[in-house]
Design a protein around this motif. Sequence first.
Motif, PDB file in Angstrom:
ATOM      1  N   SER A   8      -3.917  -9.512   7.756  1.00 47.33           N
ATOM      2  CA  SER A   8      -3.826  -8.485   6.592  1.00 47.33           C
ATOM      3  C   SER A   8      -3.912  -9.176   5.277  1.00 47.33           C
ATOM      4  O   SER A   8      -4.501  -8.754   4.383  1.00 47.33           O
ATOM      5  CB  SER A   8      -2.645  -7.395   6.545  1.00 47.33           C
ATOM      6  OG  SER A   8      -2.414  -6.823   5.470  1.00 47.33           O
ATOM      7  N   GLN A 139      -1.136  -4.231  -1.029  1.00 45.26           N
ATOM      8  CA  GLN A 139       0.259  -4.024  -0.791  1.00 45.26           C
ATOM      9  C   GLN A 139       1.100  -4.370  -2.043  1.00 45.26           C
ATOM     10  O   GLN A 139       0.766  -5.461  -2.800  1.00 45.26           O
ATOM     11  CB  GLN A 139       0.578  -4.634   0.322  1.00 45.26           C
ATOM     12  CG  GLN A 139       0.051  -4.166   1.855  1.00 45.26           C
ATOM     13  CD  GLN A 139       0.047  -5.336   2.838  1.00 45.26           C
ATOM     14  OE1 GLN A 139       0.166  -6.574   2.717  1.00 45.26           O
ATOM     15  NE2 GLN A 139       0.226  -4.682   4.322  1.00 45.26           N
ATOM     16  N   ARG A 218      -6.636  -4.048   5.999  1.00 42.58           N
ATOM     17  CA  ARG A 218      -5.249  -4.449   6.463  1.00 42.58           C
ATOM     18  C   ARG A 218      -5.541  -5.256   7.830  1.00 42.58           C
ATOM     19  O   ARG A 218      -4.813  -5.556   8.548  1.00 42.58           O
ATOM     20  CB  ARG A 218      -4.180  -3.171   6.902  1.00 42.58           C
ATOM     21  CG  ARG A 218      -3.891  -2.510   5.977  1.00 42.58           C
ATOM     22  CD  ARG A 218      -3.085  -3.241   4.921  1.00 42.58           C
ATOM     23  NE  ARG A 218      -2.859  -2.479   3.570  1.00 42.58           N
ATOM     24  CZ  ARG A 218      -3.232  -2.572   2.583  1.00 42.58           C
ATOM     25  NH1 ARG A 218      -4.232  -3.511   2.092  1.00 42.58           N
ATOM     26  NH2 ARG A 218      -2.795  -1.837   1.616  1.00 42.58           N
ATOM     27  N   HIS A 229       3.064   1.618   9.326  1.00 44.01           N
ATOM     28  CA  HIS A 229       3.051   1.377   8.018  1.00 44.01           C
ATOM     29  C   HIS A 229       1.961   1.664   7.431  1.00 44.01           C
ATOM     30  O   HIS A 229       2.062   1.980   6.207  1.00 44.01           O
ATOM     31  CB  HIS A 229       3.723  -0.175   7.653  1.00 44.01           C
ATOM     32  CG  HIS A 229       2.673  -1.412   8.032  1.00 44.01           C
ATOM     33  ND1 HIS A 229       2.793  -1.969   9.226  1.00 44.01           N
ATOM     34  CD2 HIS A 229       1.878  -1.905   7.295  1.00 44.01           C
ATOM     35  CE1 HIS A 229       1.840  -2.744   9.260  1.00 44.01           C
ATOM     36  NE2 HIS A 229       1.522  -2.656   7.809  1.00 44.01           N
ATOM     37  N   GLU A 233       1.167   4.403   4.548  1.00 42.95           N
ATOM     38  CA  GLU A 233       0.213   4.312   3.268  1.00 42.95           C
ATOM     39  C   GLU A 233      -0.713   5.447   3.137  1.00 42.95           C
ATOM     40  O   GLU A 233      -0.951   5.908   1.979  1.00 42.95           O
ATOM     41  CB  GLU A 233      -0.501   2.854   3.335  1.00 42.95           C
ATOM     42  CG  GLU A 233       0.627   1.543   3.150  1.00 42.95           C
ATOM     43  CD  GLU A 233      -0.149   0.452   2.811  1.00 42.95           C
ATOM     44  OE1 GLU A 233      -0.584   0.246   1.759  1.00 42.95           O
ATOM     45  OE2 GLU A 233      -0.392  -0.440   4.142  1.00 42.95           O
ATOM     46  N   THR A 467       6.112   0.084  -6.022  1.00 39.12           N
ATOM     47  CA  THR A 467       5.005   0.661  -5.781  1.00 39.12           C
ATOM     48  C   THR A 467       4.624   1.421  -6.990  1.00 39.12           C
ATOM     49  O   THR A 467       5.093   1.879  -8.109  1.00 39.12           O
ATOM     50  CB  THR A 467       5.024   1.740  -4.679  1.00 39.12           C
ATOM     51  OG1 THR A 467       5.849   2.888  -5.093  1.00 39.12           O
ATOM     52  CG2 THR A 467       5.497   1.063  -3.176  1.00 39.12           C
ATOM     53  N   ASN A 491       7.860  -2.994   2.364  1.00 36.40           N
ATOM     54  CA  ASN A 491       7.059  -4.284   1.523  1.00 36.40           C
ATOM     55  C   ASN A 491       7.841  -5.591   2.005  1.00 36.40           C
ATOM     56  O   ASN A 491       6.951  -6.572   2.223  1.00 36.40           O
ATOM     57  CB  ASN A 491       7.676  -4.207  -0.097  1.00 36.40           C
ATOM     58  CG  ASN A 491       7.004  -2.763  -0.509  1.00 36.40           C
ATOM     59  OD1 ASN A 491       5.991  -2.389   0.090  1.00 36.40           O
ATOM     60  ND2 ASN A 491       7.334  -2.807  -1.818  1.00 36.40           N
ATOM     61  N   VAL A 494       5.948  -6.885   5.297  1.00 33.46           N
ATOM     62  CA  VAL A 494       4.476  -7.552   5.118  1.00 33.46           C
ATOM     63  C   VAL A 494       4.489  -8.622   4.345  1.00 33.46           C
ATOM     64  O   VAL A 494       3.512  -9.434   4.399  1.00 33.46           O
ATOM     65  CB  VAL A 494       3.598  -6.319   4.532  1.00 33.46           C
ATOM     66  CG1 VAL A 494       3.568  -5.280   5.392  1.00 33.46           C
ATOM     67  CG2 VAL A 494       4.003  -6.188   3.086  1.00 33.46           C
TER      68      VAL A 494
END
Length: 496
Positions: A8, A139, A218, A229, A233, A467, A491, A494
């Motif tokens: 990703s 992200q 991703r 996840h 999104e 975000t 968050n 990832v």
Amino acid sequence: MITANVRSVFMQVVVGIVAALCAVSSGLTLGFSAISLQPLREANGTDHLDEDEASWFASISSIATPVGCLLSGPLLDGLGRKRTMMALNAPFLLGWVLLAAAPSTSSPVAQLYTGRVLTGFASGIASIPATVYLAEMAQPSLRGMLVTWASLSISVGILVVYLLGSVLQGAWRITAAICGVVPVVNVILVLLILPESPVWLLRKGRRQEAERAMRWLRGIPKGNPTPGHVTHEIEKMAIAGQNENEVHGALANVRFILQQLRRPEAWKPLIVMNGFFFFQQVTGIYVVVYYAVDIVGEAGVSIDPYLATVLLGLVQVVGALGVGFALNRCGRRPLSILSGIGQAVCMVALGLYLQFADTKNSSLTWVPLVAMLIYVIAGSIGFHTLPWAMLGEVFPSRIRGIAAGSTTCVAYIYSFVMLKIYPNLVEGCRALSEHSSSEGLFYFFGITSVIAAVFVWLWLPETHGKTLQQIEMEFAGIANPPDMEKEQVQNQSVKM
């Protein structure tokens, strides 16, 4: 899970590089006047530009840039992010062709101005799409780094044109021809690599295309189920898209726009970002870029001015590259404050050197070059880079194109004013100085840099690790968005 996360991150980095390359031509445009003004002023015959014509040649691109900025928002909303990043290369290409083909047998002034206007217009269109695209597809854990890459690409473009100017001294037509290759390469890369923004696709009701784009971004292999996840999104983007669709038809209505601007999540970032861009310009960052060869001479740098500009361009790239990584650890506010203080120290030191040192016989002839290099680095970690990086973060999605476009429009008006009056500022400072130098100009930039740092300390918000929805809610006065804790946990999952 680790393999999926790495894949990703890799895909987002690849997309980020290609999107950011669209801004390279803007950097070429910014730096072109620096390497072409001296040969144009010194030329004999029809190529010669007097001081007034030279100042127009340097600044006229900034007149057209605000028009491109205003057009950029509607293009982003109408054509989409990908097609806008392709379309903006057409005026770039035409502008470089006109500059490269400017005749030497008749007065080339009109053609030179036209070429600069076209590249400036394209720079205006290019000022928003890459940043908005990167902010929408990244992200939160990577967004702080990726949104700075458009500014990094501008710095790369400036360095490239400075290098060409140093190698091809005086051959500005050949330099323009080489610059004309870049838009063609950009179109090919964007066409072959970039997917459309999932946010834009969802707003247009193209759910399946948005899901495919999101899976590609991703790094999810075909046939694999969509991770939870990622689904989360997409759902959040879809909800935001539905809200935008309800008001999208009204965006052409001035009453609706004014109504939206009454909301604190709209007018607060609009005021803050316009202030941020104002201080970007009055602290002299773009004056140094456009008039690099002249500024180096004014500063008393003893080495070849073209070599000095290459060094300035190189440290600017290093600074812009470093800020992309530093943002993930330091945030926007600390770097911007450090940037303003660093610029102020360097400009004051340069002014003191010109005022008190014997610039011809002093053993401190290294001071102006070091001061200029540190000044450029200080600008790169803050005021030169972060205003552009934050454009895609701070505005509500429903008016992001309009708000970002109008902000950059005003920013380039500031830029035009500063660039056009720079020769007058230099002459005024010389007239007031007992040493016939322009130390007063550097004192001015130093004072405005201090004020800029205070502005950041008082009013610039911190967007690091948040975000886009969280940023909007905080401007609206909602201190603890209900899903903030959940987002922060996702968050972290990832991050590499």
